[in-house]
Enzyme design. Sequence first.
Site, PDB file in Angstrom:
ATOM      1  N   ASN A 252       2.595   9.132  -4.079  1.00  0.00           N
ATOM      2  CA  ASN A 252       2.094   8.640  -5.353  1.00  0.00           C
ATOM      3  C   ASN A 252       2.232   9.785  -6.343  1.00  0.00           C
ATOM      4  O   ASN A 252       1.426  10.714  -6.353  1.00  0.00           O
ATOM      5  CB  ASN A 252       0.626   8.217  -5.189  1.00  0.00           C
ATOM      6  CG  ASN A 252       0.043   7.636  -6.462  1.00  0.00           C
ATOM      7  OD1 ASN A 252       0.687   7.654  -7.524  1.00  0.00           O
ATOM      8  ND2 ASN A 252      -1.168   7.126  -6.376  1.00  0.00           N
TER       9      ASN A 252
ATOM     10  N   LYS B 159       0.366  12.839  -4.628  1.00  0.00           N
ATOM     11  CA  LYS B 159      -0.416  12.627  -3.405  1.00  0.00           C
ATOM     12  C   LYS B 159       0.520  12.130  -2.313  1.00  0.00           C
ATOM     13  O   LYS B 159       1.483  11.415  -2.618  1.00  0.00           O
ATOM     14  CB  LYS B 159      -1.502  11.570  -3.650  1.00  0.00           C
ATOM     15  CG  LYS B 159      -2.559  12.029  -4.619  1.00  0.00           C
ATOM     16  CD  LYS B 159      -3.676  10.997  -4.686  1.00  0.00           C
ATOM     17  CE  LYS B 159      -4.421  11.113  -5.995  1.00  0.00           C
ATOM     18  NZ  LYS B 159      -4.864   9.870  -6.552  1.00  0.00           N
TER      19      LYS B 159
ATOM     20  N   ARG C  81       4.584   4.646  -4.746  1.00  0.00           N
ATOM     21  CA  ARG C  81       3.798   3.761  -5.590  1.00  0.00           C
ATOM     22  C   ARG C  81       4.392   3.830  -6.995  1.00  0.00           C
ATOM     23  O   ARG C  81       4.629   4.915  -7.522  1.00  0.00           O
ATOM     24  CB  ARG C  81       2.354   4.249  -5.646  1.00  0.00           C
ATOM     25  CG  ARG C  81       1.549   3.421  -6.604  1.00  0.00           C
ATOM     26  CD  ARG C  81       0.367   4.155  -7.111  1.00  0.00           C
ATOM     27  NE  ARG C  81      -0.369   3.306  -8.033  1.00  0.00           N
ATOM     28  CZ  ARG C  81      -1.164   3.771  -8.973  1.00  0.00           C
ATOM     29  NH1 ARG C  81      -1.327   5.074  -9.114  1.00  0.00           N
ATOM     30  NH2 ARG C  81      -1.793   2.953  -9.768  1.00  0.00           N
TER      31      ARG C  81
ATOM     32  N   HIS D 273      -3.353  -2.974 -10.023  1.00  0.00           N
ATOM     33  CA  HIS D 273      -4.076  -2.908  -8.737  1.00  0.00           C
ATOM     34  C   HIS D 273      -3.555  -3.976  -7.775  1.00  0.00           C
ATOM     35  O   HIS D 273      -4.270  -4.370  -6.842  1.00  0.00           O
ATOM     36  CB  HIS D 273      -5.596  -3.166  -8.905  1.00  0.00           C
ATOM     37  CG  HIS D 273      -6.334  -2.106  -9.646  1.00  0.00           C
ATOM     38  ND1 HIS D 273      -7.365  -2.393 -10.501  1.00  0.00           N
ATOM     39  CD2 HIS D 273      -6.207  -0.757  -9.651  1.00  0.00           C
ATOM     40  CE1 HIS D 273      -7.846  -1.262 -11.010  1.00  0.00           C
ATOM     41  NE2 HIS D 273      -7.150  -0.252 -10.510  1.00  0.00           N
TER      42      HIS D 273
ATOM     43  N   ARG E 263     -12.798   3.136 -19.977  1.00  0.00           N
ATOM     44  CA  ARG E 263     -12.051   2.119 -20.747  1.00  0.00           C
ATOM     45  C   ARG E 263     -12.983   0.986 -21.160  1.00  0.00           C
ATOM     46  O   ARG E 263     -13.859   0.590 -20.392  1.00  0.00           O
ATOM     47  CB  ARG E 263     -10.913   1.539 -19.881  1.00  0.00           C
ATOM     48  CG  ARG E 263      -9.776   2.495 -19.685  1.00  0.00           C
ATOM     49  CD  ARG E 263      -8.739   1.953 -18.723  1.00  0.00           C
ATOM     50  NE  ARG E 263      -8.539   2.863 -17.618  1.00  0.00           N
ATOM     51  CZ  ARG E 263      -7.905   2.559 -16.489  1.00  0.00           C
ATOM     52  NH1 ARG E 263      -7.389   1.366 -16.318  1.00  0.00           N
ATOM     53  NH2 ARG E 263      -7.780   3.455 -15.534  1.00  0.00           N
TER      54      ARG E 263
ATOM     55  N   ARG F 241     -21.878   6.848  -9.779  1.00  0.00           N
ATOM     56  CA  ARG F 241     -22.974   7.490  -9.032  1.00  0.00           C
ATOM     57  C   ARG F 241     -23.980   8.105  -9.998  1.00  0.00           C
ATOM     58  O   ARG F 241     -25.189   7.940  -9.849  1.00  0.00           O
ATOM     59  CB  ARG F 241     -22.427   8.602  -8.123  1.00  0.00           C
ATOM     60  CG  ARG F 241     -22.041   8.099  -6.756  1.00  0.00           C
ATOM     61  CD  ARG F 241     -21.292   9.161  -6.017  1.00  0.00           C
ATOM     62  NE  ARG F 241     -20.096   9.534  -6.786  1.00  0.00           N
ATOM     63  CZ  ARG F 241     -19.008  10.070  -6.253  1.00  0.00           C
ATOM     64  NH1 ARG F 241     -18.968  10.334  -4.984  1.00  0.00           N
ATOM     65  NH2 ARG F 241     -17.954  10.352  -6.993  1.00  0.00           N
TER      66      ARG F 241
ATOM     67  N   GLY G  14     -13.730   2.534  -4.924  1.00  0.00           N
ATOM     68  CA  GLY G  14     -14.838   3.495  -4.910  1.00  0.00           C
ATOM     69  C   GLY G  14     -16.214   2.903  -5.181  1.00  0.00           C
ATOM     70  O   GLY G  14     -17.140   3.073  -4.387  1.00  0.00           O
TER      71      GLY G  14
ATOM     72  N   GLU H 277      -4.137   1.084  -0.186  1.00  0.00           N
ATOM     73  CA  GLU H 277      -2.858   0.822  -0.851  1.00  0.00           C
ATOM     74  C   GLU H 277      -1.716   1.560  -0.147  1.00  0.00           C
ATOM     75  O   GLU H 277      -0.611   1.055  -0.042  1.00  0.00           O
ATOM     76  CB  GLU H 277      -2.951   1.250  -2.321  1.00  0.00           C
ATOM     77  CG  GLU H 277      -3.849   0.311  -3.120  1.00  0.00           C
ATOM     78  CD  GLU H 277      -4.486   0.953  -4.337  1.00  0.00           C
ATOM     79  OE1 GLU H 277      -5.459   1.716  -4.161  1.00  0.00           O
ATOM     80  OE2 GLU H 277      -4.029   0.697  -5.455  1.00  0.00           O
TER      81      GLU H 277
END
Length: 400
Positions: free
Chosen positions: A7, A14, A91, A180, A241, A285, A331, A385
């Site tokens: 990715n 990654k 990706r 996504h 966003r 969080r 997440g 993914e």
Amino acid sequence: MKILVINAGSSSLKYQLYDMTDESVLASGRVERIGMDSSIVTHEPADRPEVRVVDEILEHTSAIKRVLDMLTHKEHGVLSSVSDIDAVGHRVVHGGEVFKESALVNQETKLEIRRLFDLAPLHNPAHMMGITAVEAVLQGVPQVVVFDTAFHQTMPQQSYLYPIPMVLYKRHAIRRYGFHGTSHAYVSERAADLLGKPLQELKLVSCHIGNGASATAILNGKSFDTSMGMTPLEGLMMGTRSGDLDPAIVPYTMNKEDLTLTEVNSMLNKHSGLLAISGLSSDMREITEAMFDGDKNARLAFEMYTYRVKKYIGAYAAAMNGIDVLLFTAGVGENSAVLREHVCDGLTFLGIKLDKELNAQRSKEARIISTPDSTVTVMIVPTNEELLIARDTFKLTKQA
Ligand code: ADP
């Protein structure tokens, strides 16, 4: 067969190396701060501790070389030679209308991805750098591209067109694409598997809630509608966003605040959402902690956020004339019991009954969190993914 999943971002890359005989991850890691001083390589072999190296990595080809060095390193490596890598899967964020599924990389594929630079200026050029870097370093190894938009290419026109002059769609491909997709595809298949029912027979609403967030209506195993649009700004409220808003706000704000196009774009993408309303953080969080400590703005941000998820679930249940399965992933979706509880609260009219104890349990496994008499099965399905990218790469290169 060993598959490297990549990715590539503009300043990061990654990776995960899969052994497809049992779909196990042999190693994973990331290169950060590419092109900046002191780049960081973090490498994690499955059976040994993580290693971190600070280095100077100026561009993507050097980053890929560094990854291959790590994968074949005599102490931290998991391969005896780079020739053990059979294929590479990438990706890619935007596949436009051309890519309805994953594709093998060739001249034509690369040309099409380049044509889509305009639609995803922050992402597609970075993915292309990753593809070119692999080509240079792993000559002759087949590559596959897996698109975030591909799963949503099944949306009917009524879902994907905007009610604006058709000439804009025809000239500039202005329409809803959705994102996504790899995640929504993975979690819906996994849920059907776990329930022992054919995906084609289920009406699902999948909520991918992470830093970015989107909901998808999945009918007959296909994406029927999704909340993100031409860009990942539309739909749910997110960390930074705005999600849905009256488009007239854009010219009005530009005029009143004397903002440029770049500034208003940055306001909606980077300075809105949870961050704007809480004045505190874009991280769910921190928002929930502050809310429990009595912070009113954090509570308002949380309530606006969950209310918008709830509205999309209702809309998609109406769009599909019902809902059998409600999925939470990513997440926030996987980890925040309080978010799931708020979203499901007041949806009993749809047949959604959450089991509060099951919902509060912590686990990394996919599981059901609704009561036995809930007509809608509510589930948490951890997304993966990378695994779907590895599977598609395996399928396409095996046939090649
Ligand atoms: P991305 O969209 O970048 O892939 P992730 O899916 O990794 O993001 O989600 C990141 C988000 O998940 C962060 O905002 C983080 O606060 C949130 N998150 C992680 N754990 C929890 C938790 N226990 N409670 C609430 N939010 C969490």
